[in-house]
Design a protein around this motif. Sequence first.
Motif, PDB file in Angstrom:
ATOM      1  N   ALA A 104       0.774  -1.241   0.000  1.00 22.67           N
ATOM      2  CA  ALA A 104       0.000   0.000   0.000  1.00 22.67           C
ATOM      3  C   ALA A 104       0.805   1.290   0.000  1.00 22.67           C
ATOM      4  N   ARG A 105       2.101   1.236   0.287  1.00 23.74           N
ATOM      5  CA  ARG A 105       2.874   2.478   0.422  1.00 23.74           C
ATOM      6  C   ARG A 105       4.156   2.393  -0.410  1.00 23.74           C
ATOM      7  N   ARG A 106       3.982   2.554  -1.696  1.00 16.83           N
ATOM      8  CA  ARG A 106       5.112   2.495  -2.625  1.00 16.83           C
ATOM      9  C   ARG A 106       5.447   3.905  -3.111  1.00 16.83           C
ATOM     10  N   CYS A 107       6.702   4.134  -3.397  1.00 16.05           N
ATOM     11  CA  CYS A 107       7.128   5.460  -3.827  1.00 16.05           C
ATOM     12  C   CYS A 107       8.237   5.350  -4.860  1.00 16.05           C
ATOM     13  N   LEU A 108       8.586   6.483  -5.429  1.00 16.59           N
ATOM     14  CA  LEU A 108       9.735   6.609  -6.317  1.00 16.59           C
ATOM     15  C   LEU A 108      10.735   7.534  -5.638  1.00 16.59           C
ATOM     16  N   LEU A 109      11.991   7.160  -5.666  1.00 18.37           N
ATOM     17  CA  LEU A 109      13.043   7.972  -5.067  1.00 18.37           C
ATOM     18  C   LEU A 109      13.934   8.489  -6.190  1.00 18.37           C
ATOM     19  N   PRO A 110      13.741   9.746  -6.594  1.00 19.98           N
ATOM     20  CA  PRO A 110      14.504  10.299  -7.725  1.00 19.98           C
ATOM     21  C   PRO A 110      15.979  10.477  -7.383  1.00 19.98           C
ATOM     22  N   ALA A 111      16.835  10.108  -8.320  1.00 16.31           N
ATOM     23  CA  ALA A 111      18.275  10.248  -8.124  1.00 16.31           C
ATOM     24  C   ALA A 111      18.933  10.628  -9.444  1.00 16.31           C
ATOM     25  N   ASP A 112      20.116  11.220  -9.339  1.00 18.73           N
ATOM     26  CA  ASP A 112      20.946  11.407 -10.526  1.00 18.73           C
ATOM     27  C   ASP A 112      21.619  10.088 -10.875  1.00 18.73           C
ATOM     28  N   GLY A 113      21.904   9.296  -9.868  1.00 17.85           N
ATOM     29  CA  GLY A 113      22.572   8.022 -10.000  1.00 17.85           C
ATOM     30  C   GLY A 113      23.048   7.596  -8.635  1.00 17.85           C
ATOM     31  N   TYR A 114      23.777   6.492  -8.572  1.00 20.53           N
ATOM     32  CA  TYR A 114      24.241   5.992  -7.283  1.00 20.53           C
ATOM     33  C   TYR A 114      25.736   5.692  -7.330  1.00 20.53           C
ATOM     34  N   TYR A 115      26.344   5.630  -6.147  1.00 12.36           N
ATOM     35  CA  TYR A 115      27.768   5.340  -6.019  1.00 12.36           C
ATOM     36  C   TYR A 115      27.960   3.889  -5.581  1.00 12.36           C
ATOM     37  N   GLU A 116      29.028   3.310  -6.081  1.00 16.10           N
ATOM     38  CA  GLU A 116      29.430   1.987  -5.609  1.00 16.10           C
ATOM     39  C   GLU A 116      30.945   1.925  -5.639  1.00 16.10           C
ATOM     40  N   TRP A 117      31.515   1.171  -4.694  1.00 12.84           N
ATOM     41  CA  TRP A 117      32.970   1.112  -4.547  1.00 12.84           C
ATOM     42  C   TRP A 117      33.506  -0.218  -5.060  1.00 12.84           C
ATOM     43  N   VAL A 118      34.577  -0.131  -5.827  1.00 16.58           N
ATOM     44  CA  VAL A 118      35.184  -1.318  -6.431  1.00 16.58           C
ATOM     45  C   VAL A 118      36.586  -1.507  -5.855  1.00 16.58           C
ATOM     46  N   THR A 119      36.867  -2.732  -5.440  1.00 22.03           N
ATOM     47  CA  THR A 119      38.198  -3.073  -4.967  1.00 22.03           C
ATOM     48  C   THR A 119      38.971  -3.698  -6.122  1.00 22.03           C
ATOM     49  N   GLY A 120      40.143  -3.156  -6.439  1.00 21.43           N
ATOM     50  CA  GLY A 120      40.942  -3.668  -7.543  1.00 21.43           C
ATOM     51  C   GLY A 120      41.425  -5.082  -7.298  1.00 21.43           C
ATOM     52  N   ALA A 121      41.738  -5.815  -8.375  1.00 20.51           N
ATOM     53  CA  ALA A 121      42.155  -7.206  -8.265  1.00 20.51           C
ATOM     54  C   ALA A 121      43.414  -7.352  -7.408  1.00 20.51           C
ATOM     55  N   LYS A 133      45.098  -4.611   5.403  1.00 22.87           N
ATOM     56  CA  LYS A 133      43.862  -4.676   6.171  1.00 22.87           C
ATOM     57  C   LYS A 133      42.771  -3.813   5.566  1.00 22.87           C
ATOM     58  N   ARG A 134      43.161  -2.724   4.902  1.00 20.68           N
ATOM     59  CA  ARG A 134      42.159  -1.827   4.315  1.00 20.68           C
ATOM     60  C   ARG A 134      42.441  -1.695   2.821  1.00 20.68           C
ATOM     61  N   PRO A 135      41.820  -2.544   2.007  1.00 18.76           N
ATOM     62  CA  PRO A 135      42.087  -2.486   0.570  1.00 18.76           C
ATOM     63  C   PRO A 135      41.621  -1.165  -0.028  1.00 18.76           C
ATOM     64  N   ARG A 136      42.355  -0.716  -1.030  1.00 17.92           N
ATOM     65  CA  ARG A 136      41.982   0.520  -1.701  1.00 17.92           C
ATOM     66  C   ARG A 136      40.695   0.292  -2.489  1.00 17.92           C
ATOM     67  N   LYS A 137      39.764   1.210  -2.349  1.00 17.25           N
ATOM     68  CA  LYS A 137      38.481   1.103  -3.043  1.00 17.25           C
ATOM     69  C   LYS A 137      38.247   2.337  -3.898  1.00 17.25           C
ATOM     70  N   GLN A 138      37.858   2.109  -5.130  1.00 13.98           N
ATOM     71  CA  GLN A 138      37.611   3.189  -6.063  1.00 13.98           C
ATOM     72  C   GLN A 138      36.112   3.393  -6.238  1.00 13.98           C
ATOM     73  N   PRO A 139      35.588   4.588  -5.932  1.00 12.35           N
ATOM     74  CA  PRO A 139      34.160   4.828  -6.146  1.00 12.35           C
ATOM     75  C   PRO A 139      33.837   5.047  -7.620  1.00 12.35           C
ATOM     76  N   TYR A 140      32.713   4.493  -8.034  1.00 10.50           N
ATOM     77  CA  TYR A 140      32.167   4.707  -9.372  1.00 10.50           C
ATOM     78  C   TYR A 140      30.773   5.310  -9.223  1.00 10.50           C
ATOM     79  N   PHE A 141      30.423   6.136 -10.185  1.00  8.68           N
ATOM     80  CA  PHE A 141      29.078   6.698 -10.213  1.00  8.68           C
ATOM     81  C   PHE A 141      28.332   6.051 -11.369  1.00  8.68           C
ATOM     82  N   VAL A 142      27.148   5.516 -11.075  1.00  5.89           N
ATOM     83  CA  VAL A 142      26.326   4.829 -12.066  1.00  5.89           C
ATOM     84  C   VAL A 142      25.101   5.691 -12.352  1.00  5.89           C
TER      85      VAL A 142
END
Length: 273
Positions: A104-121, A133-142
């Motif tokens: 009964a309570r559905r909505c749309l959440l408008p965005a430009d896009g989202y971020y996600e972080w990728v750890t290199g091989a 202990k803390r791998p380098r992570k590169q953010p991507y914007f989708v």
Amino acid sequence: MCGRYAASRGPEDLAALFEVEKWEPAETLAPDWNVAPTKQVPAVLARPLKEEDADPRRPVRQLRPLKWGLVPSWSKTPEGGARMINARAETVHEKPSYRRAFAARRCLLPADGYYEWVTGAEERQLEERGRRKRPRKQPYFVTPADGSVFAMAGLYEFWRDRTLPDDHPGAWWVTCTVITTEAETAPLAVPPAEGPRSLADIHPRMPLMLTPDRWEAWLDPARTDVDGLRELLAPPPEGLMRAFPVSTAVSNVRNNGPELLKELEGPEEETLF
């Protein structure tokens, strides 16, 4: 999953895009290029108005600010909301925390896009060997390759704080969650020069984007058929998205501004998340 996104469009633009009938200038949110859990976010929903001259049966499409992190109506406290920022499309209709809102309570959440972080091989290998202990992570914007709005399927819920009187401005919380689905394995519409070639290479899940042809049905509170609603949660056509590396500054929620969306030629080097 979806744990960070950008929402910079103004209310006038959103009202036009989603054919919104009602929004309050006093509720206008500032552009946000680093939306994080527990923040107020713009949401499009359809509910009857409570005004005296309004038809109590007719749902009106509205633009409202909601708190990101759903608190079920039956919850005794709101503390768990920060963890309930995502709901899986495969099980959202049956999970106790989401099934009432799904009906009964559905909505749309408008965005430009989202971020996600990728750890290199290389970093993953070092982490597995216990050398980092803390791998380098590169953010991507989708984001949609054509620059259109990224309309995320969402749910919202009302929660009553019983410790406050009815007339207290904080007596009612209106919270929301983003529905996620399996990430696409098809090639990106515009693949980056370096790095992941598909959304699944970035992360196994992604926010479920609803194309405009499904907005009306998704927002309609009169639609309660679970099977019919689940059909609306089919992933969008493949090849609509692009992804590109952005500054690791977005990793800090205190950073906010359009510069966070600046496309980099390649992943940053020697920077820890």
